[in-house]
Design a protein around this motif. Structure first.
Motif, PDB file in Angstrom:
ATOM      1  N   PRO A 130      55.276  55.823  25.770  1.00 42.99           N
ATOM      2  CA  PRO A 130      55.047  57.274  25.885  1.00 42.99           C
ATOM      3  C   PRO A 130      54.003  57.795  24.893  1.00 42.99           C
ATOM      4  CG  PRO A 130      57.388  56.811  25.955  1.00 42.99           C
ATOM      5  CD  PRO A 130      56.696  55.528  25.603  1.00 42.99           C
ATOM      6  N   THR A 131      53.980  57.224  23.687  1.00 45.87           N
ATOM      7  CA  THR A 131      52.983  57.635  22.699  1.00 45.87           C
ATOM      8  C   THR A 131      51.586  57.328  23.201  1.00 45.87           C
ATOM      9  OG1 THR A 131      54.496  57.312  20.852  1.00 45.87           O
ATOM     10  CG2 THR A 131      52.146  57.277  20.341  1.00 45.87           C
ATOM     11  N   LEU A 132      51.386  56.141  23.717  1.00 45.42           N
ATOM     12  CA  LEU A 132      50.073  55.740  24.223  1.00 45.42           C
ATOM     13  C   LEU A 132      49.616  56.684  25.332  1.00 45.42           C
ATOM     14  CD1 LEU A 132      47.759  53.643  24.138  1.00 45.42           C
ATOM     15  CD2 LEU A 132      48.977  52.432  25.939  1.00 45.42           C
ATOM     16  N   TYR A 133      50.503  56.996  26.257  1.00 44.62           N
ATOM     17  CA  TYR A 133      50.114  57.853  27.366  1.00 44.62           C
ATOM     18  C   TYR A 133      49.973  59.323  26.942  1.00 44.62           C
ATOM     19  CZ  TYR A 133      50.369  53.851  30.373  1.00 44.62           C
ATOM     20  OH  TYR A 133      50.125  52.627  30.952  1.00 44.62           O
TER      21      TYR A 133
ATOM     22  N   ALA B 149      51.253  46.386  26.877  1.00 43.99           N
ATOM     23  CA  ALA B 149      52.276  45.724  26.070  1.00 43.99           C
ATOM     24  C   ALA B 149      51.675  45.145  24.794  1.00 43.99           C
ATOM     25  CB  ALA B 149      52.957  44.627  26.876  1.00 43.99           C
ATOM     26  N   GLU B 150      50.486  44.584  24.902  1.00 40.63           N
ATOM     27  CA  GLU B 150      49.825  44.008  23.735  1.00 40.63           C
ATOM     28  C   GLU B 150      49.452  45.104  22.732  1.00 40.63           C
ATOM     29  OE1 GLU B 150      45.541  42.019  22.691  1.00 40.63           O
ATOM     30  OE2 GLU B 150      46.379  41.625  24.673  1.00 40.63           O
ATOM     31  N   LEU B 151      48.910  46.213  23.230  1.00 45.17           N
ATOM     32  CA  LEU B 151      48.557  47.334  22.348  1.00 45.17           C
ATOM     33  C   LEU B 151      49.786  47.897  21.647  1.00 45.17           C
ATOM     34  CD1 LEU B 151      45.970  49.277  24.533  1.00 45.17           C
ATOM     35  CD2 LEU B 151      45.508  47.993  22.457  1.00 45.17           C
ATOM     36  N   MET B 152      50.872  48.032  22.400  1.00 43.86           N
ATOM     37  CA  MET B 152      52.107  48.572  21.844  1.00 43.86           C
ATOM     38  C   MET B 152      52.610  47.682  20.707  1.00 43.86           C
ATOM     39  SD  MET B 152      53.967  49.689  25.422  1.00 43.86           S
ATOM     40  CE  MET B 152      55.558  49.286  24.782  1.00 43.86           C
ATOM     41  N   ARG B 153      52.611  46.387  20.925  1.00 42.58           N
ATOM     42  CA  ARG B 153      53.118  45.449  19.922  1.00 42.58           C
ATOM     43  C   ARG B 153      52.198  45.400  18.704  1.00 42.58           C
ATOM     44  NH1 ARG B 153      51.349  40.736  19.375  1.00 42.58           N
ATOM     45  NH2 ARG B 153      50.660  40.491  21.524  1.00 42.58           N
ATOM     46  N   ARG B 154      50.902  45.306  18.939  1.00 45.70           N
ATOM     47  CA  ARG B 154      49.942  45.160  17.841  1.00 45.70           C
ATOM     48  C   ARG B 154      49.877  46.397  16.946  1.00 45.70           C
ATOM     49  NH1 ARG B 154      44.142  45.016  19.146  1.00 45.70           N
ATOM     50  NH2 ARG B 154      44.932  44.374  21.159  1.00 45.70           N
ATOM     51  N   HIS B 155      49.967  47.572  17.547  1.00 41.57           N
ATOM     52  CA  HIS B 155      49.822  48.807  16.771  1.00 41.57           C
ATOM     53  C   HIS B 155      51.160  49.477  16.436  1.00 41.57           C
ATOM     54  CE1 HIS B 155      45.488  48.661  17.127  1.00 41.57           C
ATOM     55  NE2 HIS B 155      45.614  48.439  18.419  1.00 41.57           N
TER      56      HIS B 155
END
Length: 88
Positions: free
Chosen positions: A36-39, A25-31
């Motif tokens: 789905p993109t992360l995975y 969740a932190e990575l998603m918000r920060r970047h």
């Protein structure tokens, strides 16, 4: 295909943050990315190091160039067959 906002180096950096224990969740918000993109990145790049990712990109570029070359050759061959077929 749509070009990514992130370079390969940036993607690997984000994945390394994730591997180091950063929360998704932190990575998603920060970047500004989705889960789905992360995975999808994790599936594509996995545990690649930066040098391996650069080599992968070079190979993908070479593959695309060779595919264009083959397509052009096939087109030229078809044109020659058409011209020779009409001359008979």
């Amino acid at each position: 295909m749509k070009a990514s906002r992130f370079t390969t180096e940036q993607i690997i950096g984000i994945l390394q943050e994730h591997a180091a224990g950063a929360r998704v969740a932190e990575l998603m918000r920060r970047h500004g990315i989705s889960r789905p993109t992360l995975y999808a990145w994790k599936k594509k790049y996995g545990d690649l190091q930066l040098s391996e990712a650069k080599r992968l990109r070079a190979l993908e570029d070479e593959d695309a160039r060779l595919k264009r070359l083959v397509a052009q050759q096939a087109l030229n061959l078809q044109i020659l067959k058409d011209v020779l077929g009409k001359g008979r």
